[in-house]
Design an enzyme around this catalytic site. Structure first.
Site, PDB file in Angstrom:
ATOM      1  N   ASP A 173     -57.285 -24.676  56.493  1.00 13.56           N
ATOM      2  CA  ASP A 173     -56.365 -24.238  57.567  1.00 13.56           C
ATOM      3  C   ASP A 173     -57.116 -23.261  58.483  1.00 13.56           C
ATOM      4  OD1 ASP A 173     -55.736 -22.645  54.862  1.00 13.56           O
ATOM      5  OD2 ASP A 173     -55.753 -21.262  56.538  1.00 13.56           O
ATOM      6  N   ASP A 228     -56.013 -20.177  59.163  1.00 14.11           N
ATOM      7  CA  ASP A 228     -55.346 -18.898  58.941  1.00 14.11           C
ATOM      8  C   ASP A 228     -54.269 -18.733  60.016  1.00 14.11           C
ATOM      9  OD1 ASP A 228     -55.210 -16.752  57.067  1.00 14.11           O
ATOM     10  OD2 ASP A 228     -55.975 -15.407  58.593  1.00 14.11           O
TER      11      ASP A 228
END
Ligand SMILES: CSC[C@H]1O[C@H](OP(=O)(O)O)[C@H](O)[C@@H]1O
Ligand SMILES: Nc1ncnc2[nH]cnc12
Length: 296
Positions: A214, A216
């Site tokens: 991902d 973040d």
């Protein structure tokens, strides 16, 4: 360069989403007790391509340990006790870089340790030691991971700074921006510290393979992190991690020489406590981790 006379034993510490590895000959899960407690789970041992292997799921099968409750000292001590020489961590991480995209792998070579609620050393009162972690990962082992990843067709980045946070909550937007813009971190996770520091104290070569799951929370086009997204990315990439692991035995070989970077001699000049002041109970507890320098 010393001759390759010592038996290699490669341990993989599997992070979120990785609770076993396949293809081991003579595979068996075995319980290993440690004076530092009970490891996260039993340890799977066997051979791959003629090389001794061990696998430990960091959070335990079924994911029972939080990043804070992982028994890091027991895990590293138990691996050392089994005869492990090389530890490869495989972890899920958020990315602070546009070009380190979900699905990419990063061979981490530096850490910023922001954890604060964990036991960080095998040593303590009665037996004080200070090892260097200026270069916390082993370049030889990291290069093998890079080659294995490249051979497996994975998009992999050589080098990166991993920010280790306490968790279990993800970062605030302000933290995420600070780690990225001011601190120069490349990826973020919750587990590689104190694991890497403990591996160094135990004189084990350590490499960290970060799987980006991902962005973040900093990325304007990707909202907040959520576990569903992370699990989806992990599920889609776990086969890549398995392929990487399958390539390691041929690259590392069944026998190894002393580490040319000195990982396996980290305690040589580290112990400060005078021999006559050392606590016998600490010496006994450190039989696996520091037996090489404490015996005799
Ligand atoms: C499942 S999201 C957060 C969790 O995943 C990572 O674990 P690991 O490093 O063991 O792969 C991260 O550090 C958090 O513990
Ligand atoms: N964004 C993130 N922060 C901390 N740990 C993570 N593990 C996976 N993604 C993460």
């Amino acid at each position: 360069m010393t001759e390759a006379s010592k038996e290699t034993m490669i341990a993989v510490i599997g992070g979120s989403g990785i609770y076993d590895i396949d293809g081991l000959e003579d595979a068996k899960w075995q319980a290993v007790e440690s004076p530092f407690g009970t490891p996260s789970d039993e340890i799977l041992t066997g051979r791959l391509g003629g090389v001794k292997m061990a696998f430990l799921p960091r959070h335990g099968r079924g994911h029972v340990h939080t990043p804070t409750s992982v028994p890091y000292r027991a895990n590293i001590d138990a691996l050392k006790r089994l005869g492990v020489t090389d530890v490869i961590s495989v972890s899920a991480t958020g990315s602070f870089r546009e070009d380190m995209a979900p699905g990419d792998f990063v061979i981490v070579d530096q850490f910023i340790d922001r954890t604060f609620a964990r036991e960080k050393s095998f040593f303590g009162p009665g037996l004080v030691a200070h090892v260097s972690v200026a270069h916390p990962t082993c370049p030889r082992l990291s290069d093998a991971c890079l080659t294995a990843a490249t051979d497996a067709g994975i998009t992999v980045h050589k080098g990166g700074t991993y920010l280790a946070m306490e968790g279990p909550q993800f970062s605030t937007l302000a933290e995420s921006k600070m780690y990225r813009e001011s601190w120069g971190a490349d990826v973020i996770g919750m587990t590689n510290m104190p694991e890497a520091k403990l591996a160094r104290e135990a004189e084990l070569c350590y490499a960290s393979v970060a799987m980006v799951t991902d962005y973040d929370s900093w990325h304007p086009e990707h909202g907040e992190v959520d576990v569903t997204e992370i699990i989806d990315t992990l599920t889609g990439n776990s086969e890549k991690a398995r392929n990487l692991v399958r390539g390691l035995p041929a690259l590392l070989g069944a026998k190894r020489a002393d580490c040319e970077h000195g990982c396996d001699k980290a305690l040589e000049f580290a112990i400060m406590t005078a021999p006559d002041k050392r606590d016998p109970a600490m010496i006994a507890k450190l039989d696996a981790v520091a037996g090489r320098v404490l015996a005799g």
